[in-house]
Design an enzyme around this catalytic site. Structure first.
Site, mmCIF file in Angstrom:
data_model
loop_
_atom_site.group_PDB
_atom_site.id
_atom_site.type_symbol
_atom_site.label_atom_id
_atom_site.label_comp_id
_atom_site.label_asym_id
_atom_site.label_seq_id
_atom_site.Cartn_x
_atom_site.Cartn_y
_atom_site.Cartn_z
ATOM 1 N N LYS A 129 5.668 53.852 -14.374
ATOM 2 C CA LYS A 129 6.474 52.775 -14.590
ATOM 3 C C LYS A 129 6.275 52.174 -16.079
ATOM 4 C CE LYS A 129 8.888 49.771 -12.387
ATOM 5 N NZ LYS A 129 9.780 49.779 -11.375
ATOM 6 N N ASP A 169 15.022 48.863 -13.972
ATOM 7 C CA ASP A 169 14.269 47.900 -13.297
ATOM 8 C C ASP A 169 14.894 46.566 -13.850
ATOM 9 O OD1 ASP A 169 11.821 47.844 -11.104
ATOM 10 O OD2 ASP A 169 11.451 46.253 -12.672
HETATM 11 P P1 NDP Z 1 17.867 42.567 -12.119
HETATM 12 O O1 NDP Z 1 17.309 42.269 -13.533
HETATM 13 O O2 NDP Z 1 19.238 43.319 -11.848
HETATM 14 O O3 NDP Z 1 17.931 41.298 -11.478
HETATM 15 C C1 NDP Z 1 16.729 40.493 -11.115
HETATM 16 C C2 NDP Z 1 16.869 39.337 -10.515
HETATM 17 O O4 NDP Z 1 15.600 38.643 -10.244
HETATM 18 C C3 NDP Z 1 17.930 38.379 -11.124
HETATM 19 O O5 NDP Z 1 18.627 37.280 -10.225
HETATM 20 C C4 NDP Z 1 16.591 37.451 -11.721
HETATM 21 O O6 NDP Z 1 16.951 36.131 -12.051
HETATM 22 C C5 NDP Z 1 15.597 37.335 -10.617
HETATM 23 N N1 NDP Z 1 14.393 37.384 -11.127
HETATM 24 C C6 NDP Z 1 13.692 37.923 -12.097
HETATM 25 N N2 NDP Z 1 12.402 37.646 -12.643
HETATM 26 C C7 NDP Z 1 12.458 36.557 -11.818
HETATM 27 C C8 NDP Z 1 11.285 35.621 -11.866
HETATM 28 N N3 NDP Z 1 10.008 35.752 -12.434
HETATM 29 N N4 NDP Z 1 11.378 34.572 -11.071
HETATM 30 C C9 NDP Z 1 12.669 34.440 -10.253
HETATM 31 N N5 NDP Z 1 13.566 35.079 -10.226
HETATM 32 C C10 NDP Z 1 13.604 36.269 -11.128
HETATM 33 O O7 NDP Z 1 16.679 43.557 -11.440
HETATM 34 P P2 NDP Z 1 16.890 44.518 -9.976
HETATM 35 O O8 NDP Z 1 17.843 43.781 -9.047
HETATM 36 O O9 NDP Z 1 17.103 45.666 -10.421
HETATM 37 O O10 NDP Z 1 15.503 44.327 -9.469
HETATM 38 C C11 NDP Z 1 14.876 43.182 -8.622
HETATM 39 C C12 NDP Z 1 13.439 43.658 -7.997
HETATM 40 O O11 NDP Z 1 13.866 44.974 -7.280
HETATM 41 C C13 NDP Z 1 12.555 43.952 -9.066
HETATM 42 O O12 NDP Z 1 11.093 43.370 -8.519
HETATM 43 C C14 NDP Z 1 12.457 45.574 -9.124
HETATM 44 O O13 NDP Z 1 11.364 45.857 -9.310
HETATM 45 C C15 NDP Z 1 12.801 45.809 -7.667
HETATM 46 N N6 NDP Z 1 13.415 47.120 -7.744
HETATM 47 C C16 NDP Z 1 14.421 47.471 -8.332
HETATM 48 C C17 NDP Z 1 15.203 48.929 -8.032
HETATM 49 C C18 NDP Z 1 16.398 49.361 -8.876
HETATM 50 O O14 NDP Z 1 16.750 50.241 -8.556
HETATM 51 N N7 NDP Z 1 16.907 48.633 -9.810
HETATM 52 C C19 NDP Z 1 14.639 50.015 -7.296
HETATM 53 C C20 NDP Z 1 13.494 49.244 -6.642
HETATM 54 C C21 NDP Z 1 12.739 48.034 -6.528
HETATM 55 P P3 NDP Z 1 17.395 35.799 -13.497
HETATM 56 O O15 NDP Z 1 18.652 36.296 -13.849
HETATM 57 O O16 NDP Z 1 17.439 34.277 -13.613
HETATM 58 O O17 NDP Z 1 16.269 36.324 -14.479
HETATM 59 O O1 2IT Z 2 10.959 50.165 -8.452
HETATM 60 C C1 2IT Z 2 11.702 51.117 -8.415
HETATM 61 O O2 2IT Z 2 11.639 52.092 -7.631
HETATM 62 C C2 2IT Z 2 12.711 51.268 -9.331
HETATM 63 N N1 2IT Z 2 12.704 50.483 -10.239
HETATM 64 C C3 2IT Z 2 13.678 52.238 -9.483
HETATM 65 C C4 2IT Z 2 12.997 53.614 -10.242
HETATM 66 C C5 2IT Z 2 13.486 55.101 -10.584
HETATM 67 O O3 2IT Z 2 12.988 55.951 -11.316
HETATM 68 O O4 2IT Z 2 14.784 54.928 -10.124
#
Ligand code: NDP
Ligand code: 2IT
Length: 449
Positions: A129, A169
């Site tokens: 990561k 992420d």
């Molecule tokens: P994005 O940046 O696309 O979206 C993040 C969302 O979460 C936004 O709505 C944001 O609001 C909110 N958010 C972020 N930080 C905070 C905080 N500290 N408090 C409250 N709300 C918060 O990210 P993703 O959708 O990609 O990721 C969301 C989660 O999913 C994370 O935990 C990530 O690690 C996990 N994840 C992502 C994957 C991926 O493929 N993208 C795969 C597996 C897991 P705001 O816009 O106001 O910041």
């Molecule tokens: O938390 C996660 O699994 C991710 N942000 C996706 C990682 C990836 O390599 O696609």
């Protein structure tokens, strides 16, 4: 829950002392160690080979300065990390988080969890990561490009298609991956699958954008099936409104659920008629705006300031898809009291240990992040396969593989929980099933590598 096994206690205590200032990392390790107690007791070779000491210590951490010039000509400095945690079963693989809250503890917790998640996918990927405390909010496209180029200038020395393959992420989406890919290619003069989540015109995979959100719903669907029910007619609350949340909404709706609340870090919207994921796409992906503007598009929706209030919205299914520790014990109890029957973690570690305990002791179905959100990295693995073959599969082919992977992960979690007498505990099941493959690979590969 407390640790009882003497070996695990000793390793954990040493780790807690050495990393006292890394609470998220210790939280993630503790949960895995608690789940693995029966495995460590049944398999003495784990202690003999020092597996727990080794698995909780990253193989390598790269920490670097990222300097870049903003639109006013001023020099800005951020901190960058890449934690290469474990390469026992494949090249390091995991996303890059860009958020002002990023520090070494957060990147280490995410890298640690990624080891087991990637193993669960059944694909050959190790755990890693990275990220930076850079805040993309309010930055111009030019500033984002400058930051991404500077970040990749250092990162490029440590990654490669067969070494370490980063992805998106929080704060890192298609735009950031594009700028980083461009810079890697410029520096190396190499067009390779060094990143996933790439644009479709330069090696990206169809369905990668949708994969994490879809995968969470496929996993939830398996949980519901086991309870003799389905998404049909259920109300769903999804926190966050980013990549994971938007496509979880789309799939939950397709499967017959009704998504009645979503949030960002400022507040949440509620609409009993169902929230339209396409409007959310427009607001978040195109306009890069705040969720409160949803009410300008859909007048039946209501906006409430403060994001945590979302857990007070009565629902059948909850999908926390924003960030770590966004749902605590009290909020979990409130969900249970309001009749919630199932929770799956779309974000990484969104539920505090007290929240997980509250769900499990109430007997409601709980799907942990490592398993439930593995669809994103699984589809990154499928992007790597397509890049290696120099082929692109159709959306339907990728989606079918993703679906099968999520079904397999659910079965593996269930099987492991039953083998160790913890039937129904998918947290233990995911940790054990993810661990077993990595542990065997570490033993077979010997100590000094
Ligand atoms: P994005 O940046 O696309 O979206 C993040 C969302 O979460 C936004 O709505 C944001 O609001 C909110 N958010 C972020 N930080 C905070 C905080 N500290 N408090 C409250 N709300 C918060 O990210 P993703 O959708 O990609 O990721 C969301 C989660 O999913 C994370 O935990 C990530 O690690 C996990 N994840 C992502 C994957 C991926 O493929 N993208 C795969 C597996 C897991 P705001 O816009 O106001 O910041
Ligand atoms: O938390 C996660 O699994 C991710 N942000 C996706 C990682 C990836 O390599 O696609």
């Amino acid at each position: 829950m407390s640790l009882k096994n003497a070996y695990l206690c000793k390793v954990y205590e040493g780790l807690a002392q050495r990393n006292a200032h890394e609470p998220e990392f210790l939280q993630a390790v503790r949960e895995v160690f608690e789940s693995l107690e029966p495995v460590v007791e049944a398999r003495p070779e784990i202690e003999k080979n020092g597996i727990m000491e080794r698995i909780a210590e990253p193989e390598r951490i790269v920490n670097f300065r990222v300097s870049w010039v903003d639109d006013n000509g001023k020099v800005q400095v951020n901190r960058g990390w890449r934690v290469q945690f474990n390469s026992a079963i494949g090249p390091y693989k995991g996303g890059l988080r860009l958020h002002p809250s990023v520090n070494q503890s957060i990147i280490k917790f995410l890298g640690f969890e990624q080891i087991f998640k990637n193993s669960l996918t059944g694909l050959p990927m190790g755990g890693g990561k990275g990220g930076s405390d850079f805040d993309p909010k309010g930055k111009s496209d030019n500033e984002i490009m400058k930051f991404c180029q500077s970040f990749m200038t250092e990162l490029s020395k440590h990654i490669g298609a067969d070494t370490d393959v980063p992805a998106g992420d929080i704060g890192t989406g298609a735009r950031e991956i594009g700028y980083m890919f461009g810079q890697y290619k410029r520096l190396r003069n190499e067009f390779t699958g060094v990143l996933t989540g790439k644009g479709l015109s330069y090696g990206g995979s169809l369905a990668r954008t949708e994969a994490t959100g879809y995968g969470v719903c496929y996993y939830m669907n398996e949980m519901l099936k086991d309870k003799g029910t389905s998404f049909a007619g259920k109300t769903v609350v999804i926190s966050g409104s980013g990549n994971v949340a938007i496509y979880a909404n789309q799939k939950a709706t397709q499967l017959g659920g009704k998504v009645i609340a979503m949030s960002d870090s400022n507040g949440y919207i509620v609409d009993e008629n169902g929230i339209d994921y396409k409007v959310m796409q427009e607001i978040k992906e195109v306009k890069r705006d705040r969720i409160k503007t949803y009410v300008n598009y859909v007048p039946t929706a209501k906006y409430v300031e403060g994001c945590r209030g979302i857990w007070g919205v009565k629902c059948d299914i909850a999908l926390p898809c924003a960030t770590q520790n966004e749902l605590n014990g009290e909020e979990a109890k409130q969900l249970v009291a309001n009749g919630c029957i199932a929770v799956a973690e779309g974000a990484n570690m969104p539920c505090t240990p007290e929240a997980v305990e509250a769900f499990q002791s109430a007997g409601i179905a709980f799907g942990p992040a490592k398993a439930a959100n593995a669809g994103g990295v699984a589809t990154s693995g499928l992007e790597m396969s397509q890049n290696s073959q120099r082929l692109s599969w159709t959306f339907e082919e990728v989606d079918a593989k993703l679906h099968q992977i999520m079904v397999n992960i659910y079965a593996a979690c269930k099987d492991a929980s039953e083998r160790y007498g913890m039937s129904g505990n998918l947290v233990a099941g995911a940790n054990i099933a993810g661990f077993e493959k990595v542990c065997d690979a570490m033993i077979w590969q010997g100590v000094a590598y």
